[in-house]
Design a protein around this motif. Structure first.
Motif, PDB file in Angstrom:
ATOM      1  N   UNK A  45       0.854  -1.188   0.000  1.00  0.00           N
ATOM      2  CA  UNK A  45       0.000   0.000   0.000  1.00  0.00           C
ATOM      3  C   UNK A  45       0.887   1.235   0.000  1.00  0.00           C
ATOM      4  N   UNK A  46       0.474   2.247  -0.760  1.00  0.00           N
ATOM      5  CA  UNK A  46       1.207   3.505  -0.854  1.00  0.00           C
ATOM      6  C   UNK A  46       0.310   4.593  -0.285  1.00  0.00           C
ATOM      7  N   UNK A  90      -1.691   4.430   2.170  1.00  0.00           N
ATOM      8  CA  UNK A  90      -3.006   3.875   2.466  1.00  0.00           C
ATOM      9  C   UNK A  90      -3.782   3.393   1.266  1.00  0.00           C
ATOM     10  N   UNK A  91      -3.320   3.712   0.058  1.00  0.00           N
ATOM     11  CA  UNK A  91      -4.001   3.259  -1.161  1.00  0.00           C
ATOM     12  C   UNK A  91      -3.305   2.011  -1.695  1.00  0.00           C
ATOM     13  N   UNK A  92      -4.065   1.048  -2.198  1.00  0.00           N
ATOM     14  CA  UNK A  92      -3.435  -0.169  -2.722  1.00  0.00           C
ATOM     15  C   UNK A  92      -2.557   0.119  -3.939  1.00  0.00           C
ATOM     16  N   UNK A  93      -1.434  -0.580  -4.028  1.00  0.00           N
ATOM     17  CA  UNK A  93      -0.546  -0.418  -5.187  1.00  0.00           C
ATOM     18  C   UNK A  93      -1.189  -0.999  -6.437  1.00  0.00           C
ATOM     19  N   UNK A  94      -2.031  -2.015  -6.276  1.00  0.00           N
ATOM     20  CA  UNK A  94      -2.768  -2.593  -7.401  1.00  0.00           C
ATOM     21  C   UNK A  94      -4.102  -1.859  -7.508  1.00  0.00           C
ATOM     22  N   UNK A  95      -4.250  -1.036  -8.530  1.00  0.00           N
ATOM     23  CA  UNK A  95      -5.527  -0.346  -8.722  1.00  0.00           C
ATOM     24  C   UNK A  95      -6.427  -1.098  -9.684  1.00  0.00           C
ATOM     25  N   UNK A  96      -5.856  -1.891 -10.555  1.00  0.00           N
ATOM     26  CA  UNK A  96      -6.639  -2.677 -11.499  1.00  0.00           C
ATOM     27  C   UNK A  96      -5.933  -3.965 -11.847  1.00  0.00           C
ATOM     28  N   UNK A  97      -6.724  -5.021 -12.024  1.00  0.00           N
ATOM     29  CA  UNK A  97      -6.162  -6.343 -12.313  1.00  0.00           C
ATOM     30  C   UNK A  97      -7.219  -7.101 -13.108  1.00  0.00           C
ATOM     31  N   UNK A  98      -6.943  -7.380 -14.369  1.00  0.00           N
ATOM     32  CA  UNK A  98      -7.931  -8.065 -15.204  1.00  0.00           C
ATOM     33  C   UNK A  98      -7.331  -9.299 -15.848  1.00  0.00           C
ATOM     34  N   UNK A  99      -8.130 -10.334 -15.946  1.00  0.00           N
ATOM     35  CA  UNK A  99      -7.758 -11.558 -16.646  1.00  0.00           C
ATOM     36  C   UNK A  99      -8.094 -11.353 -18.114  1.00  0.00           C
ATOM     37  N   UNK A 100      -7.148 -11.581 -18.995  1.00  0.00           N
ATOM     38  CA  UNK A 100      -7.368 -11.345 -20.414  1.00  0.00           C
ATOM     39  C   UNK A 100      -7.693 -12.657 -21.125  1.00  0.00           C
ATOM     40  N   UNK A 101      -6.801 -13.624 -21.047  1.00  0.00           N
ATOM     41  CA  UNK A 101      -6.985 -14.907 -21.697  1.00  0.00           C
ATOM     42  C   UNK A 101      -7.659 -15.865 -20.719  1.00  0.00           C
ATOM     43  N   UNK A 102      -8.767 -16.470 -21.137  1.00  0.00           N
ATOM     44  CA  UNK A 102      -9.514 -17.376 -20.269  1.00  0.00           C
ATOM     45  C   UNK A 102      -9.452 -18.788 -20.856  1.00  0.00           C
ATOM     46  N   UNK A 103      -9.850 -19.806 -20.088  1.00  0.00           N
ATOM     47  CA  UNK A 103      -9.830 -21.162 -20.650  1.00  0.00           C
ATOM     48  C   UNK A 103     -10.732 -21.325 -21.874  1.00  0.00           C
ATOM     49  N   UNK A 104     -11.814 -20.560 -21.957  1.00  0.00           N
ATOM     50  CA  UNK A 104     -12.704 -20.650 -23.101  1.00  0.00           C
ATOM     51  C   UNK A 104     -12.300 -19.771 -24.261  1.00  0.00           C
ATOM     52  N   UNK A 105     -11.383 -18.834 -24.029  1.00  0.00           N
ATOM     53  CA  UNK A 105     -10.969 -17.888 -25.070  1.00  0.00           C
ATOM     54  C   UNK A 105      -9.510 -17.510 -24.864  1.00  0.00           C
ATOM     55  N   UNK A 106      -8.629 -18.301 -25.417  1.00  0.00           N
ATOM     56  CA  UNK A 106      -7.196 -18.032 -25.304  1.00  0.00           C
ATOM     57  C   UNK A 106      -6.807 -16.940 -26.302  1.00  0.00           C
ATOM     58  N   UNK A 107      -6.019 -15.983 -25.837  1.00  0.00           N
ATOM     59  CA  UNK A 107      -5.577 -14.883 -26.699  1.00  0.00           C
ATOM     60  C   UNK A 107      -4.055 -14.903 -26.814  1.00  0.00           C
ATOM     61  N   UNK A 108      -3.574 -15.096 -28.028  1.00  0.00           N
ATOM     62  CA  UNK A 108      -2.145 -15.149 -28.302  1.00  0.00           C
ATOM     63  C   UNK A 108      -1.761 -13.946 -29.147  1.00  0.00           C
ATOM     64  N   UNK A 109      -0.584 -13.396 -28.865  1.00  0.00           N
ATOM     65  CA  UNK A 109      -0.099 -12.231 -29.590  1.00  0.00           C
ATOM     66  C   UNK A 109       1.349 -12.447 -29.990  1.00  0.00           C
ATOM     67  N   UNK A 110       1.709 -11.960 -31.176  1.00  0.00           N
ATOM     68  CA  UNK A 110       3.120 -11.908 -31.527  1.00  0.00           C
ATOM     69  C   UNK A 110       3.714 -10.696 -30.804  1.00  0.00           C
ATOM     70  N   UNK A 111       5.015 -10.619 -30.746  1.00  0.00           N
ATOM     71  CA  UNK A 111       5.638  -9.537 -29.966  1.00  0.00           C
ATOM     72  C   UNK A 111       5.331  -8.161 -30.551  1.00  0.00           C
ATOM     73  N   UNK A 112       5.014  -8.080 -31.823  1.00  0.00           N
ATOM     74  CA  UNK A 112       4.700  -6.777 -32.423  1.00  0.00           C
ATOM     75  C   UNK A 112       3.259  -6.349 -32.145  1.00  0.00           C
ATOM     76  N   UNK A 113       2.399  -7.296 -31.783  1.00  0.00           N
ATOM     77  CA  UNK A 113       0.976  -6.996 -31.595  1.00  0.00           C
ATOM     78  C   UNK A 113       0.550  -6.934 -30.132  1.00  0.00           C
ATOM     79  N   UNK A 114       1.473  -7.061 -29.195  1.00  0.00           N
ATOM     80  CA  UNK A 114       1.107  -7.059 -27.772  1.00  0.00           C
ATOM     81  C   UNK A 114       0.551  -5.684 -27.411  1.00  0.00           C
TER      82      UNK A 114
END
Length: 130
Positions: free
Chosen positions: A65-66, A68-92
């Protein structure tokens, strides 16, 4: 449990919103690698492995915490077991125009997005953190 990584990220998100000191999770090598990246980037203070009363390994993540505020303000799962998302290094995709990080599973192990671009390695985008 269908998606243990999503469960791990949800536990971290809930612990930061509730301003808990530690977050206890079931252990896996992938979760430990994610925790190591979060520690290296300054989103969590520390993490360690321990064994609970039943003999199961657990991953204990000490939250950061910084002012009193959490250091993590947002955390999202992008690739899920039903929808895997792959990117080449140029498209990340960039997270908040470079203010956050993306954690990517590559053939060389888990890496943050900037390291993937530098090492020219693509892979599955696991989550975004800011």
């Amino acid at each position: 449990m269908t998606d243990p990584i999503s469960d791990f990220l949800t536990r971290l998100r809930n612990a930061s919103k509730a301003k808990l000191d530690v977050c206890v999770n079931p252990h896996s090598n992938l979760k430990e690698s994610v925790a190591a990246i979060l520690k290296a980037e300054g989103y969590v203070s520390d993490f360690s492995n321990s064994v609970d009363a039943q003999g199961h390994k657990t991953l204990v993540v000490k939250m950061k915490y910084v002012d009193g505020a959490p250091a993590i303000t947002g955390l999202t799962r992008v690739s899920t077991p039903g929808r895997r998302l792959y990117f080449s290094y140029t498209d990340i995709p960039r997270v908040l125009n470079g203010l956050g990080i993306g954690i990517i599973s590559t053939s060389k192990g888990l890496m943050k997005d900037a390291d993937c671009r530098r090492n020219k390695a693509g892979g599955e985008l696991i989550c975004n953190v800011w």
